[in-house]
Design a protein around this motif. Structure first.
Motif, short mmCIF file in Angstrom:
data_model
loop_
_atom_site.label_atom_id
_atom_site.label_comp_id
_atom_site.label_asym_id
_atom_site.label_seq_id
_atom_site.Cartn_x
_atom_site.Cartn_y
_atom_site.Cartn_z
N HIS A 58 -5.27 -5.91 -7.88
CA HIS A 58 -5.57 -4.16 -8.26
C HIS A 58 -4.53 -3.46 -7.22
O HIS A 58 -4.92 -3.65 -5.94
CB HIS A 58 -6.82 -3.60 -8.30
CG HIS A 58 -7.19 -2.36 -8.53
ND1 HIS A 58 -6.78 -1.79 -9.60
CD2 HIS A 58 -7.40 -1.18 -7.64
CE1 HIS A 58 -6.90 -0.31 -9.30
NE2 HIS A 58 -7.42 0.01 -8.31
N GLY A 59 -3.58 -2.65 -7.66
CA GLY A 59 -2.97 -1.90 -6.81
C GLY A 59 -1.59 -2.16 -6.36
O GLY A 59 -0.95 -1.48 -5.61
N MET A 60 -1.41 -3.58 -6.58
CA MET A 60 0.15 -3.73 -6.26
C MET A 60 1.33 -2.96 -6.91
O MET A 60 1.13 -3.24 -8.27
CB MET A 60 0.44 -5.35 -6.53
CG MET A 60 1.70 -5.92 -6.06
SD MET A 60 1.61 -7.63 -6.29
CE MET A 60 0.85 -8.30 -4.86
N ARG A 61 2.08 -2.43 -6.09
CA ARG A 61 3.15 -1.48 -6.62
C ARG A 61 4.28 -2.02 -6.98
O ARG A 61 4.97 -1.61 -7.90
CB ARG A 61 2.89 -0.07 -6.19
CG ARG A 61 3.92 0.94 -6.76
CD ARG A 61 3.75 2.20 -6.21
NE ARG A 61 4.79 3.03 -6.93
CZ ARG A 61 4.92 4.33 -6.57
NH1 ARG A 61 3.85 4.98 -5.99
NH2 ARG A 61 5.76 5.13 -7.05
N TYR A 62 4.77 -2.84 -6.06
CA TYR A 62 6.17 -3.26 -5.99
C TYR A 62 6.31 -4.89 -5.94
O TYR A 62 5.45 -5.16 -5.79
CB TYR A 62 7.01 -2.85 -4.68
CG TYR A 62 6.75 -1.40 -4.43
CD1 TYR A 62 7.86 -0.34 -4.85
CD2 TYR A 62 5.70 -0.76 -3.52
CE1 TYR A 62 7.63 0.93 -4.85
CE2 TYR A 62 5.79 0.69 -3.42
CZ TYR A 62 6.55 1.57 -4.02
OH TYR A 62 6.46 3.00 -3.92
N ALA A 63 7.60 -5.12 -6.49
CA ALA A 63 7.77 -6.76 -6.59
C ALA A 63 9.35 -6.84 -6.32
O ALA A 63 10.07 -5.90 -6.94
CB ALA A 63 7.53 -7.32 -7.83
N VAL A 64 9.71 -8.06 -5.49
CA VAL A 64 11.10 -8.39 -5.44
C VAL A 64 11.29 -9.60 -6.28
O VAL A 64 10.56 -10.46 -5.74
CB VAL A 64 11.57 -8.69 -3.84
CG1 VAL A 64 13.02 -9.18 -3.75
CG2 VAL A 64 11.38 -7.28 -3.10
#
Length: 272
Positions: A58-64
């Motif tokens: 919950h709450g993870m906003r970014y990803a590479v």
């Protein structure tokens, strides 16, 4: 030092040998996010193969993703970075790999594609643990090379996994002069991105957007395509199962991937 961001590799790092994200790791990630920290996956996978794990946190906003070819804002759906290999170069790579016993995985437009016979024979390429996520989240076609030649478009990443070790070296020799980056090379695999792509470059773009200094970042990884990211960050950790070369780059050696190494780093350093 107060750290503001943690970027972690997935396979061999945040995920265990069975490709599971442990409950302890999920809870630690969510605890860090709730405390205002940025926590993200920085992975060789396409977003289609990452999304089920992101949904767990919950709450993870970014990803590479795609070894740094694509940096995503998951809240807005926008791309902070998107670097691709041009179709003519991809066609040349396919021509060199065709006719070999190879499992290709092509990333296009945030989706992953492979051939049906390859997924059915994951074990031949040492990928049995990946088969469930491939069947759930991958676009499986009859012949991925034929599909691409009929409908070429820019590619974020091209993975070639060989059953016969010598074939990876043979194909690599034919591709060395191309304007691409080999983000990971093993005896049996080639992972190919556009020139200049790396997880470090992806993370650099994200840090600039968030106004976070590299010295305020922590990276955790285990393999070749993590090395530049580990060197970029103020604090770097390698898992106990990491390659020896990665261990020499890292500041810290943590537990192996089956014992929640990311949770350990979050608790001991990100939230210390």
């Amino acid at each position: 030092m107060e750290y503001k961001l943690l970027a972690t590799d997935m396979d061999g790092t945040a995920l265990d040998d069975n490709k599971n994200l442990g409950e302890r790791t999920v809870m630690a990630m969510e605890r860090a996010i709730a405390n205002g920290k940025t926590v993200l996956f920085s992975t060789g996978r396409s977003i289609s193969l990452v999304k089920p794990y992101i949904d767990m946190v919950h709450g993870m906003r970014y990803a590479v993703t795609a070894s740094g070819a694509s940096v995503l804002d998951l809240e807005t759906g926008g791309k902070l970075l998107h670097k691709t290999i041009d179709p003519e170069t991809v066609k040349y790579i396919i021509a060199q790999a065709s006719g070999r016993y190879v499992m290709p995985v092509i990333f296009m437009d945030d989706k992953s594609y492979s051939s049906r016979w390859c997924v059915d024979n994951c074990a031949d390429f040492g990928f049995s643990a990946y088969e469930p996520i491939y069947r759930k989240c991958m676009n499986i076609v009859d012949d991925v090379f034929a599909m691409y030649m009929e409908h070429p478009e820019p590619v974020e990443k091209l993975n070639l996994f060989f059953a016969n070790d010598y074939e990876a070296a043979e194909v690599l020799e034919k591709l060395r002069e191309l304007p691409v980056t080999f983000t990971c090379v093993t005896d049996a695999s080639l992972e190919i991105n556009a020139s200049g792509v790396s997880k470090a470059e992806g993370l650099k773009v994200l840090c600039a957007r968030l106004n976070i200094e590299p010295s305020e970042c922590i990276a955790v990884g285990d393999s070749e395509n993590d090395e530049q990211m580990l060197a970029f960050c103020g604090l770097s950790a390698a898992t106990a199962n990491a390659t020896e070369r990665v261990k020499t780059v890292a500041d810290i050696i943590t537990t192996d991937c089956n014992n929640d190494p990311v949770a350990q780093i979050i608790d001991e350093y990100l939230l210390a």
